[in-house]
Scaffold this active site. Structure first.
Site, PDB file in Angstrom:
ATOM      1  N   ASP A  38       0.834  -1.206   0.000  1.00  0.00           N
ATOM      2  CA  ASP A  38       0.000   0.000   0.000  1.00  0.00           C
ATOM      3  C   ASP A  38       0.866   1.252   0.000  1.00  0.00           C
ATOM      4  O   ASP A  38       2.003   1.237   0.454  1.00  0.00           O
ATOM      5  CB  ASP A  38      -0.859   0.043   1.276  1.00  0.00           C
ATOM      6  N   LYS A  59      -3.744   3.127  -3.089  1.00  0.00           N
ATOM      7  CA  LYS A  59      -4.611   3.262  -1.929  1.00  0.00           C
ATOM      8  C   LYS A  59      -4.292   4.484  -1.085  1.00  0.00           C
ATOM      9  O   LYS A  59      -3.866   4.386   0.039  1.00  0.00           O
ATOM     10  CB  LYS A  59      -4.564   1.998  -1.037  1.00  0.00           C
ATOM     11  N   MET A 172     -10.031   7.588   8.406  1.00  0.00           N
ATOM     12  CA  MET A 172     -10.414   8.102   7.084  1.00  0.00           C
ATOM     13  C   MET A 172     -11.463   9.210   7.187  1.00  0.00           C
ATOM     14  O   MET A 172     -12.385   9.265   6.362  1.00  0.00           O
ATOM     15  CB  MET A 172     -10.951   6.959   6.196  1.00  0.00           C
TER      16      MET A 172
END
Ligand code: SAH
Length: 253
Positions: A38, A59, A172
């Site tokens: 990632d 990502k 997030m």
């Protein structure tokens, strides 16, 4: 004799600092033939896979990333060619890492897999802050939640989990600070509720900000674009009292 397929390891790389990785993860990286990593994984961690072919699979929110379905397929394809395939994920693979989709794809393809846990960013942030997520008399539960819903995913009531939690860690969410503040205040959370924002936990460029729920959008605007967590709960009240006001008083109110 027919060659059986290799094994896929879903490995937690930890929150950022390359030495916050498990011995098991480091050992399997050292033996890996191919690594899919990632964007948030530290280059020194990727470099532990000394002999492996290394493939970035993106990502980062809003930036180009490889479609999940394509990653699933590539893992299965790689296992047909290589003995040790590593899927290296930030933090812990089982928390907001879409590990279940990769596991399902590997199961469907009949490929062996194993998961190696990692230090999730909420724990690294707590360590750096020196503020325990649970505290006697103050916090007996912790919620890890994200306001983000994937395309085609039905909406979920993330705010209800935050309201019900003693301590809530929002993953997030930094890009949606205004929405988070508005939603939680509309649900009845006090505008003066203590909040902590932590960016780049465990890395030299870490920043943290103590603020009120009302001031969260301003505190988030001060971030530099790294991964960030929004942490809420009475456990952050003490930090709020001692915080150096870094924002204009009118904003920090
Ligand atoms: N599996 C990861 C989370 C992946 S979701 C884990 O266990 O940590 C990505 C989100 O994690 C980011 O949007 C941010 O909210 C958080 N994050 C990841 N690394 C971070 C770090 N070093 N500091 C603060 N937040 C981080």
């Amino acid at each position: 004799m027919r060659r059986t397929s290799g094994k896929v390891w879903l490995v937690g790389a930890g929150p950022g600092a390359p030495d916050l990785i498990t011995l098991r993860a480091a050992e399997i990286l050292g033996r890996a033939d191919i690594v899919f990593y990632d964007a948030l994984v530290h280059p020194e961690t990727v470099a532990l896979a000394a002999r492996a072919e290394k493939i970035a699979v993106g990502k980062r929110c809003g930036k180009h990333s490889t479609a999940q379905r394509f990653i699933n397929k590539r893992l299965a394809d790689a296992a047909r060619k290589h003995a040790i395939v590593v899927r290296l994920k930030g933090g812990d693979p089982m928390l907001f890492g879409r590990a279940q989709e990769e596991i399902a794809a590997l199961q469907a393809a009949g490929i062996a897999y194993e998961i190696v846990p990692g230090v999730t960013s909420a724990l690294a942030a707590s360590a750096e802050l020196g503020v325990s997520l649970t505290q006697r008399g103050l916090s007996r539960n912790v919620v890890f939640v994200t306001p983000r819903a994937g395309a085609g995913e039905s909406a979920h009531d993330w705010a209800a989990s935050v309201m019900a939690a003693d301590t809530a860690v929002i993953y997030m969410g930094a890009g949606q600070a205004q929405l988070i503040t508005d939603t939680l205040i509309a649900r009845g959370m006090a505008p003066a509720a203590p909040v902590m924002v932590v960016e780049n936990a465990s890395l030299p460029q870490q920043r943290s900000r103590s603020c009120t729920l009302r001031a969260l959008p301003d505190a988030s605007a001060y971030l530099s674009g790294g991964p960030a967590l929004i942490m809420l709960g009475q456990v952050y009240a003490a930090a709020q009292e001692t915080a150096v006001p870094a924002l204009p008083r009118a904003l920090a109110a």
